[in-house]
Design a protein around this motif. Structure first.
Motif, PDB file in Angstrom:
ATOM      1  N   GLN A 150       1.015  -1.065   0.035  1.00 25.56           N
ATOM      2  CA  GLN A 150      -0.161  -0.011   0.086  1.00 25.56           C
ATOM      3  C   GLN A 150       0.863   1.355   0.102  1.00 25.56           C
ATOM      4  O   GLN A 150       0.479   2.268  -0.630  1.00 25.56           O
ATOM      5  N   ALA A 151       2.010   1.269   0.543  1.00 25.23           N
ATOM      6  CA  ALA A 151       3.039   2.312   0.607  1.00 25.23           C
ATOM      7  C   ALA A 151       3.208   2.847  -0.734  1.00 25.23           C
ATOM      8  O   ALA A 151       3.584   3.792  -0.733  1.00 25.23           O
ATOM      9  N   TYR A 152       3.371   1.936  -1.808  1.00 30.29           N
ATOM     10  CA  TYR A 152       3.824   2.314  -2.921  1.00 30.29           C
ATOM     11  C   TYR A 152       2.572   2.870  -3.823  1.00 30.29           C
ATOM     12  O   TYR A 152       2.852   3.382  -5.008  1.00 30.29           O
ATOM     13  N   LYS A 153       1.456   2.830  -3.335  1.00 35.14           N
ATOM     14  CA  LYS A 153       0.122   3.702  -3.810  1.00 35.14           C
ATOM     15  C   LYS A 153      -0.055   5.032  -3.527  1.00 35.14           C
ATOM     16  O   LYS A 153      -1.052   5.793  -3.865  1.00 35.14           O
ATOM     17  N   GLU A 154       0.927   5.555  -2.684  1.00 36.28           N
ATOM     18  CA  GLU A 154       0.671   7.058  -2.316  1.00 36.28           C
ATOM     19  C   GLU A 154       0.927   7.996  -3.441  1.00 36.28           C
ATOM     20  O   GLU A 154       1.702   7.843  -4.247  1.00 36.28           O
ATOM     21  N   ALA A 155       0.728   9.315  -2.856  1.00 40.03           N
ATOM     22  CA  ALA A 155       0.955  10.386  -4.041  1.00 40.03           C
ATOM     23  C   ALA A 155       2.269  10.494  -4.440  1.00 40.03           C
ATOM     24  O   ALA A 155       2.593  11.128  -5.408  1.00 40.03           O
ATOM     25  N   ALA A 161      21.778 -10.105 -10.677  1.00 42.42           N
ATOM     26  CA  ALA A 161      20.972  -8.580 -10.733  1.00 42.42           C
ATOM     27  C   ALA A 161      19.782  -8.945 -10.017  1.00 42.42           C
ATOM     28  O   ALA A 161      19.034  -9.877 -10.563  1.00 42.42           O
ATOM     29  N   SER A 162      19.286  -7.968  -9.095  1.00 44.37           N
ATOM     30  CA  SER A 162      17.877  -8.416  -8.579  1.00 44.37           C
ATOM     31  C   SER A 162      17.397  -7.148  -7.933  1.00 44.37           C
ATOM     32  O   SER A 162      18.169  -5.923  -7.964  1.00 44.37           O
ATOM     33  N   GLY A 163      16.276  -7.146  -7.914  1.00 49.49           N
ATOM     34  CA  GLY A 163      15.518  -5.917  -7.437  1.00 49.49           C
ATOM     35  C   GLY A 163      14.039  -6.365  -6.637  1.00 49.49           C
ATOM     36  O   GLY A 163      13.671  -7.175  -6.842  1.00 49.49           O
ATOM     37  N   SER A 164      14.102  -5.532  -5.540  1.00 48.56           N
ATOM     38  CA  SER A 164      12.555  -5.898  -4.768  1.00 48.56           C
ATOM     39  C   SER A 164      12.192  -4.705  -4.427  1.00 48.56           C
ATOM     40  O   SER A 164      12.425  -3.672  -4.213  1.00 48.56           O
ATOM     41  N   SER A 165      10.551  -4.635  -4.301  1.00 44.16           N
ATOM     42  CA  SER A 165       9.873  -3.490  -3.682  1.00 44.16           C
ATOM     43  C   SER A 165       9.238  -3.966  -2.342  1.00 44.16           C
ATOM     44  O   SER A 165       8.204  -4.339  -2.441  1.00 44.16           O
ATOM     45  N   ASP A 166      10.046  -3.614  -1.401  1.00 42.67           N
ATOM     46  CA  ASP A 166       9.678  -3.846   0.000  1.00 42.67           C
ATOM     47  C   ASP A 166       9.421  -2.489   0.843  1.00 42.67           C
ATOM     48  O   ASP A 166       9.347  -1.719   0.087  1.00 42.67           O
ATOM     49  N   THR A 167       9.228  -2.662   1.950  1.00 41.35           N
ATOM     50  CA  THR A 167       8.830  -1.684   2.625  1.00 41.35           C
ATOM     51  C   THR A 167       9.811  -1.552   4.080  1.00 41.35           C
ATOM     52  O   THR A 167      10.665  -2.609   4.188  1.00 41.35           O
ATOM     53  N   ALA A 168      10.175  -0.549   4.388  1.00 41.29           N
ATOM     54  CA  ALA A 168      11.233  -0.130   5.369  1.00 41.29           C
ATOM     55  C   ALA A 168      10.991  -0.863   6.755  1.00 41.29           C
ATOM     56  O   ALA A 168       9.745  -1.095   7.073  1.00 41.29           O
ATOM     57  N   ALA A 169      12.038  -1.497   7.553  1.00 37.74           N
ATOM     58  CA  ALA A 169      11.744  -2.174   8.658  1.00 37.74           C
ATOM     59  C   ALA A 169      11.160  -1.092   9.520  1.00 37.74           C
ATOM     60  O   ALA A 169      11.475  -0.098   9.816  1.00 37.74           O
ATOM     61  N   LEU A 170      10.538  -1.823  10.756  1.00 38.52           N
ATOM     62  CA  LEU A 170       9.951  -1.066  12.141  1.00 38.52           C
ATOM     63  C   LEU A 170       8.923  -0.030  11.476  1.00 38.52           C
ATOM     64  O   LEU A 170       8.992   1.104  12.146  1.00 38.52           O
ATOM     65  N   THR A 171       8.536   0.373  10.393  1.00 45.32           N
ATOM     66  CA  THR A 171       7.414   0.873   9.965  1.00 45.32           C
ATOM     67  C   THR A 171       6.190   0.594   9.798  1.00 45.32           C
ATOM     68  O   THR A 171       5.155   1.350   9.250  1.00 45.32           O
ATOM     69  N   GLY A 221       5.033  -1.138   7.401  1.00 40.38           N
ATOM     70  CA  GLY A 221       4.644  -1.217   6.007  1.00 40.38           C
ATOM     71  C   GLY A 221       4.377   0.005   5.401  1.00 40.38           C
ATOM     72  O   GLY A 221       3.690   0.037   4.324  1.00 40.38           O
ATOM     73  N   LYS A 222       4.424   1.237   6.105  1.00 35.94           N
ATOM     74  CA  LYS A 222       4.171   2.380   5.660  1.00 35.94           C
ATOM     75  C   LYS A 222       5.234   3.248   5.018  1.00 35.94           C
ATOM     76  O   LYS A 222       4.653   4.303   4.184  1.00 35.94           O
ATOM     77  N   VAL A 223       6.454   2.833   5.050  1.00 37.97           N
ATOM     78  CA  VAL A 223       7.325   3.412   3.971  1.00 37.97           C
ATOM     79  C   VAL A 223       7.994   2.698   3.185  1.00 37.97           C
ATOM     80  O   VAL A 223       8.271   1.438   3.480  1.00 37.97           O
ATOM     81  N   THR A 251      14.492   5.328   0.255  1.00 40.82           N
ATOM     82  CA  THR A 251      13.568   5.215   1.320  1.00 40.82           C
ATOM     83  C   THR A 251      12.812   6.465   1.270  1.00 40.82           C
ATOM     84  O   THR A 251      13.229   7.881   1.320  1.00 40.82           O
ATOM     85  N   TYR A 252      11.364   6.411   1.140  1.00 41.43           N
ATOM     86  CA  TYR A 252      10.604   7.495   1.072  1.00 41.43           C
ATOM     87  C   TYR A 252       9.776   7.797   2.523  1.00 41.43           C
ATOM     88  O   TYR A 252       8.766   7.329   2.736  1.00 41.43           O
ATOM     89  N   ASN A 253      10.739   8.512   3.414  1.00 40.27           N
ATOM     90  CA  ASN A 253      10.159   8.845   4.454  1.00 40.27           C
ATOM     91  C   ASN A 253      10.390  10.065   4.670  1.00 40.27           C
ATOM     92  O   ASN A 253      10.655  10.990   3.516  1.00 40.27           O
ATOM     93  N   HIS A 254      10.242  10.967   5.918  1.00 40.29           N
ATOM     94  CA  HIS A 254      10.132  12.173   6.092  1.00 40.29           C
ATOM     95  C   HIS A 254      11.511  12.791   6.677  1.00 40.29           C
ATOM     96  O   HIS A 254      11.763  13.887   7.109  1.00 40.29           O
ATOM     97  N   LEU A 255      12.439  12.023   6.661  1.00 39.88           N
ATOM     98  CA  LEU A 255      13.662  12.078   7.220  1.00 39.88           C
ATOM     99  C   LEU A 255      14.716  12.878   6.240  1.00 39.88           C
ATOM    100  O   LEU A 255      14.910  12.106   5.275  1.00 39.88           O
ATOM    101  N   SER A 256      15.170  13.867   6.335  1.00 37.31           N
ATOM    102  CA  SER A 256      16.108  14.518   5.565  1.00 37.31           C
ATOM    103  C   SER A 256      17.468  14.236   5.708  1.00 37.31           C
ATOM    104  O   SER A 256      17.897  13.554   6.757  1.00 37.31           O
ATOM    105  N   VAL A 257      18.184  14.431   4.669  1.00 40.51           N
ATOM    106  CA  VAL A 257      19.807  14.111   4.854  1.00 40.51           C
ATOM    107  C   VAL A 257      20.242  14.903   5.857  1.00 40.51           C
ATOM    108  O   VAL A 257      21.099  14.235   6.635  1.00 40.51           O
ATOM    109  N   ALA A 258      20.072  16.095   6.236  1.00 42.34           N
ATOM    110  CA  ALA A 258      20.530  17.222   7.257  1.00 42.34           C
ATOM    111  C   ALA A 258      20.314  16.333   8.687  1.00 42.34           C
ATOM    112  O   ALA A 258      21.297  16.240   9.364  1.00 42.34           O
ATOM    113  N   GLN A 259      19.029  15.724   8.676  1.00 44.34           N
ATOM    114  CA  GLN A 259      18.719  15.223  10.142  1.00 44.34           C
ATOM    115  C   GLN A 259      19.474  13.933  10.184  1.00 44.34           C
ATOM    116  O   GLN A 259      19.764  13.564  11.246  1.00 44.34           O
TER     117      GLN A 259
END
Length: 352
Positions: A171-176, A208-218, A220-222, A241-249
């Motif tokens: 579901q996390a891949y279906k967001e805006a 060569a491989s690829g996977s569409s998973d979600t981040a751990a401890l989230t 399934g929301k990230v 990683t599609y979260n709200h954490l910036s590189v500065a943080q």
């Protein structure tokens, strides 16, 4: 079936064909045996050459029989002398002379039979030469082909990325934000010049491989897709990683944890940071009583370049990680070169 079809061919086509095939395969197998120091092809090649020698002997005997069609008659047996005496006396009596017209007809037939025999022999030789020429050309192509055409012997093909994922994405891949998938990351990372960018231009990608998973401890929301390309020397992993954490943080968290080898950079006009961490090594043993494994150990050191998803650093980042089994790592400049080549080819996320 093939043997039956070959037997239907004329003798002067079939036998030269067997000779050409046997000689080409025999010599080729002998050559491979000498080159690879393997005596199994030598034995098979000897069988082919023996088969060819038998066919050549058969052709020679047939040519001799064609050139000398008349064979000397055998002497009559003693027991038949009495029976043949009256016939000899009858033959001794003067026979009536053939008429001139009959003699002329016989001479015409005799002269007509000679060109027919010569024509048949000429046709047989023509068929034999044509067969040898055609199949000799085929044999030459088979012989020269491996040296002219690209060969797979000793050459490893580069691994290709798997096809698009047919299973339903989380579901996390279906967001805006429209995160990319592991298939898209794999295609972007699996570049023909990736080995050269790593400093190992002679290597070819083995995995060569690829996977569409979600981040751990989230929960399934990230969304966290990733791709991995393996070489003999290095393994390269790219994740987003599609979260709200910036590189500065992210840099602040690294400094709070007193991590070493943390260096900030700017890549493609985006904030970036270098960091190092050890991979994890997990050993699994498959025994008779089921699978069991040892404790999780510390693996070789990995070098990671973290780059913001965009220049405004509004949250989310790419992680480009490189490691090797020996612990050797490429220069940081190699990771920057890879990021500058790969990241622009990844589809950008939509506006929030």
């Amino acid at each position: 079936m093939l043997g039956f079809l070959l037997r239907l061919l004329p003798f002067w086509v079939r036998e030269p064909l067997f000779v050409v095939i046997g000689s080409v395969f025999g010599v080729r197998l002998m050559y491979l045996a000498v080159r690879d120091h393997d005596w199994t092809p030598a034995g098979i090649g000897a069988v082919f050459l023996l088969f060819t020698a038998i066919r050549v002997h058969t052709m020679v005997q047939a040519l001799r029989a064609r050139r000398n069609p008349d064979t000397p008659a055998c002497a009559p047996a003693v027991g038949t002398a009495a029976m043949t005496a009256p016939q000899a006396q009858a033959q001794a009596q003067p026979q009536p002379q053939p008429q001139p017209q009959a003699q002329a007809h016989a001479q015409v037939q005799a002269h007509a039979q000679v060109p027919v025999a010569q024509e048949k022999e000429h046709n047989a030789w023509g068929q034999a030469l044509a067969a040898v020429a055609v199949f000799g050309a085929i044999g030459a192509v088979l012989w020269v082909g491996p040296y002219v055409l690209p060969s797979d012997d000793g050459t490893q093909r580069a691994a290709s990325c798997p096809g698009p994922e047919h299973s339903e994405l989380p579901q996390a891949y279906k967001e805006a934000s429209r995160p990319v998938t592991g298939d898209q990351l794999c295609k972007a990372l699996n570049r023909p010049d990736l080995a050269r960018l790593l400093g190992t231009p002679g290597e070819t990608a083995s995995t060569a491989s690829g996977s569409s998973d979600t981040a751990a401890l989230t929960d399934g929301k990230v969304a966290e897709p990733e791709a991995e390309i393996g070489f003999d020397t290095y393994t390269v992993n790219l994740s987003a990683t599609y979260n709200h954490l910036s590189v500065a943080q992210y840099v602040k968290l690294k400094k709070i944890g007193n991590e070493q080898n943390v260096k900030t950079r700017t890549v493609l006009g985006r904030p970036a940071v270098f960091s190092s961490d050890h991979t994890m090594k997990l050993e699994i043993r498959l025994g008779s009583g089921g699978s069991n494994g040892g404790p999780v150990e510390e693996g070789p050191l990995a070098r990671t370049l973290t780059v913001a998803l965009d220049g405004t650093d509004r949250g989310g980042y790419y992680d480009l990680t490189v490691w090797s089994q020996t612990g050797a790592l490429p220069d940081d400049s190699a990771l920057i070169d890879i990021a500058e080549k790969v990241l622009p080819t990844i589809p950008e996320r939509g506006a929030r």
